[in-house]
Design an enzyme around this catalytic site. Structure first.
Site, PDB file in Angstrom:
ATOM      1  N   ASP A  55       1.097  -1.310   0.146  1.00 50.92           N
ATOM      2  CA  ASP A  55       0.052  -0.105  -0.122  1.00 50.92           C
ATOM      3  C   ASP A  55       1.037   1.203   0.447  1.00 50.92           C
ATOM      4  O   ASP A  55       1.080   1.791   0.875  1.00 50.92           O
ATOM      5  CB  ASP A  55      -0.585   0.242   0.781  1.00 50.92           C
ATOM      6  CG  ASP A  55      -1.503   1.060   1.395  1.00 50.92           C
ATOM      7  OD1 ASP A  55      -1.858   1.638  -0.351  1.00 50.92           O
ATOM      8  OD2 ASP A  55      -2.698   1.209   2.107  1.00 50.92           O
TER       9      ASP A  55
ATOM     10  N   GLU B 282      -3.537  10.573  -0.523  1.00 49.30           N
ATOM     11  CA  GLU B 282      -4.280   9.948  -0.258  1.00 49.30           C
ATOM     12  C   GLU B 282      -4.800   9.929   1.606  1.00 49.30           C
ATOM     13  O   GLU B 282      -5.458   9.560   1.770  1.00 49.30           O
ATOM     14  CB  GLU B 282      -4.458   8.508  -1.202  1.00 49.30           C
ATOM     15  CG  GLU B 282      -5.871   7.941  -0.643  1.00 49.30           C
ATOM     16  CD  GLU B 282      -5.869   6.547   0.030  1.00 49.30           C
ATOM     17  OE1 GLU B 282      -5.995   5.680   0.002  1.00 49.30           O
ATOM     18  OE2 GLU B 282      -4.314   6.437   0.189  1.00 49.30           O
ATOM     19  N   GLU B 283      -3.609   8.809   1.683  1.00 48.11           N
ATOM     20  CA  GLU B 283      -3.483   8.637   3.326  1.00 48.11           C
ATOM     21  C   GLU B 283      -3.555  10.440   4.608  1.00 48.11           C
ATOM     22  O   GLU B 283      -4.303   9.993   5.084  1.00 48.11           O
ATOM     23  CB  GLU B 283      -2.226   8.920   3.466  1.00 48.11           C
ATOM     24  CG  GLU B 283      -1.766   7.500   2.777  1.00 48.11           C
ATOM     25  CD  GLU B 283      -2.233   5.458   3.308  1.00 48.11           C
ATOM     26  OE1 GLU B 283      -3.497   5.910   4.197  1.00 48.11           O
ATOM     27  OE2 GLU B 283      -2.167   4.160   2.594  1.00 48.11           O
TER      28      GLU B 283
ATOM     29  N   ASP C 285      -6.028   0.099  -5.228  1.00 48.79           N
ATOM     30  CA  ASP C 285      -4.674   0.447  -4.455  1.00 48.79           C
ATOM     31  C   ASP C 285      -3.766  -0.573  -3.636  1.00 48.79           C
ATOM     32  O   ASP C 285      -3.202   0.248  -4.565  1.00 48.79           O
ATOM     33  CB  ASP C 285      -5.494   0.667  -3.299  1.00 48.79           C
ATOM     34  CG  ASP C 285      -5.155   1.737  -1.703  1.00 48.79           C
ATOM     35  OD1 ASP C 285      -3.727   1.761  -1.427  1.00 48.79           O
ATOM     36  OD2 ASP C 285      -5.438   2.256  -1.220  1.00 48.79           O
TER      37      ASP C 285
END
Length: 463
Positions: free
Chosen positions: A71, A108-109, A137
């Protein structure tokens, strides 16, 4: 370009044997540096022959921790391999029918910042042109294929999995579809498809290979999500990375090269009916539980996943609204409104089937061809394809409600949303489900009216 606060670490992802050499000070107090850094989305465009039909394929590039082998880097590797293959095809003279946009999202995080800002900025163009968004993802962290998708895209996903050889060749020649359980989940949140689906009304797929229940533990959002872990445990030999790249390439090809958009409106309506079944079952269960003095004592261990999901929503909704009091509104009126929805879905099913049949006839004519002299037939076929594709492309948009969901107005989709009390997991008909959780039947009546209007609008658009 956006600016955001970020946290960097000088830690690396140690192998387990390394831990024995580290002192407690190193383990307990890792070094952190807080900085402000620019955020960049990297966008690549391959122009097709049809400018107002666009397929977007994305993966986020930032990791929660140092490393991020699964990820997001497994998905980034998959995306880059598909980009490379498209480049080879372009050099050979190929041009896609539909425009392809490749997106490497940043931030994104930190709350899906990169993709969300991009969708909000380009919303008019997305609304006009975006046919579908495909998200990868965690591309590979094990052998178990998992997918979630809008029902319009279910058949595209099934067909693609049956064309790609599985990395698991316990039976020679078996495909991903052969070893996959076939389960397609509803879309929730937690990755970059969220803005496309919940804000812009774009049908999406999110897919990847995840760890098996009896396989190595995947250390999600941990520094142990490292290249060493991936090479040794997650995907030795990187065979599932290869399968994922092949699958993404096939999905991309199906969506870009078919002259008729390969959606299934009938399956969408069938899913809406199934979701309504879930609403009615939940309402029925909640009403029955009001008469059961012992329902508070049912053990979690005895619940299946669906029951646990419902119970989490019930408790969360009750705590948020203090709904230990009597229910608000008339439950009988709410039940009647749900029956009205089902009648609207029956009418919707008729026109959806007609659209799918029209699309299938067009595909058959394309497969068999028309004589060179049949100019009128070719013109009619061209018009039919334009009309069918427009109806398919716009169908999901009809289920957006400008006012948004209660308490979270940014989420516009009336059918799909992340569950209010369930983390990443998706909820269906969130306005109805949350009203039942809160025992607010008046609010449920409001939402059944809103959804019914969306269904009727979608029905009219297909006529």
């Amino acid at each position: 370009m956006l600016y955001l606060s970020s946290r960097r670490s000088t830690d690396t992802a140690p192998r387990p044997a390394t831990l024995a050499t580290l002192g407690p000070e190193t383990l307990a107090f890792p070094t952190r540096e807080y900085v402000t850094t620019p955020q960049w989305d990297v966008i690549g465009i391959v122009n097709g022959t049809v400018p107002n039909e666009v397929i977007i394929i994305g993966n986020h590039r930032d990791a929660w921790i140092v490393g991020g082998a699964a990820d997001p880097n497994s998905g980034s590797a998959v995306l880059n391999e598909v980009v490379r293959s498209v480049g080879v095809a372009l050099e050979a003279g190929w041009q896609p029918h539909r425009t392809i946009v490749f997106a490497s999202w940043d931030g994104e995080e930190y709350g899906l910042v990169g993709s969300t800002e991009w969708v909000e900025e380009y919303l008019p163009w997305i609304d006009d042109a975006n046919v579908a968004y495909i998200n990868v993802d965690v591309g590979a962290a094990g052998p178990h294929f998992q997918a979630s998708a809008a029902p319009l895209l279910n058949q595209v996903l099934r067909d693609a999995t049956n064309q790609v050889p599985s990395a698991n060749q316990t039976i020679k020649g078996q495909t991903i579809g052969d070893v996959w359980d076939g389960r397609i989940s509803t879309m929730g949140s937690g990755s970059d498809f969220t803005a496309f689906q919940d804000y812009a009304g774009v049908p999406c797929i999110d897919m990847g290979f995840k760890g098996a229940a009896n396989g190595p533990v995947y250390h999600y959002h941990s520094n142990y999500d490292s290249f060493w872990w991936m090479d040794k445990y997650g995907d030795p030999g990187f065979a599932y990375h290869r399968s994922m790249a092949q699958l993404l390439g096939i999905v991309m090809a199906e969506l870009t090269e078919n002259l008729v958009i390969p959606f299934q409106a009938g399956e969408y309506v069938d899913a809406l009916g199934t979701y309504l079944d879930q609403v009615e079952n939940k309402l029925r269960r909640y009403q029955n539980s009001d008469d059961d003095d012992n329902n508070e004592y049912v053990s979690i261990e005895s619940m299946d996943d669906e029951t646990l999901f419902l119970e989490r929503g019930r408790i969360g909704g009750a705590n948020a609204s203090n709904s230990k009091d009597e229910a608000r509104g008339n439950a009988d009126a709410f039940w009647t409104s749900l029956k009205d929805m089902r009648l609207s879905l029956a009418r919707f099913r008729i026109v959806a089937s007609e659209l799918d049949e029209q699309a299938e006839r067009a595909r058959e004519i394309l497969d068999h061809g028309l004589p060179w002299w049949n100019i009128v037939g070719k013109i009619r076929l061209g018009v039919t394809i334009l009309v069918v594709n427009y109806k398919y492309k716009e169908l999901e948009r009809h289920f957006l409600f400008e006012g948004g969901l209660d308490g979270r107005s940014w989420f516009k989709h009336v059918v799909f949303a992340p569950g209010l009390w369930t983390g990443y997991a998706g909820a269906v008909y969130p306005g109805l489900m949350e009203s039942i959780d809160a025992k607010d039947y008046s609010n449920g009546l409001k939402w059944s009216g809103i959804i019914n209007k969306c269904i009727r609008r979608a029905t009219k658009s297909l006529q």
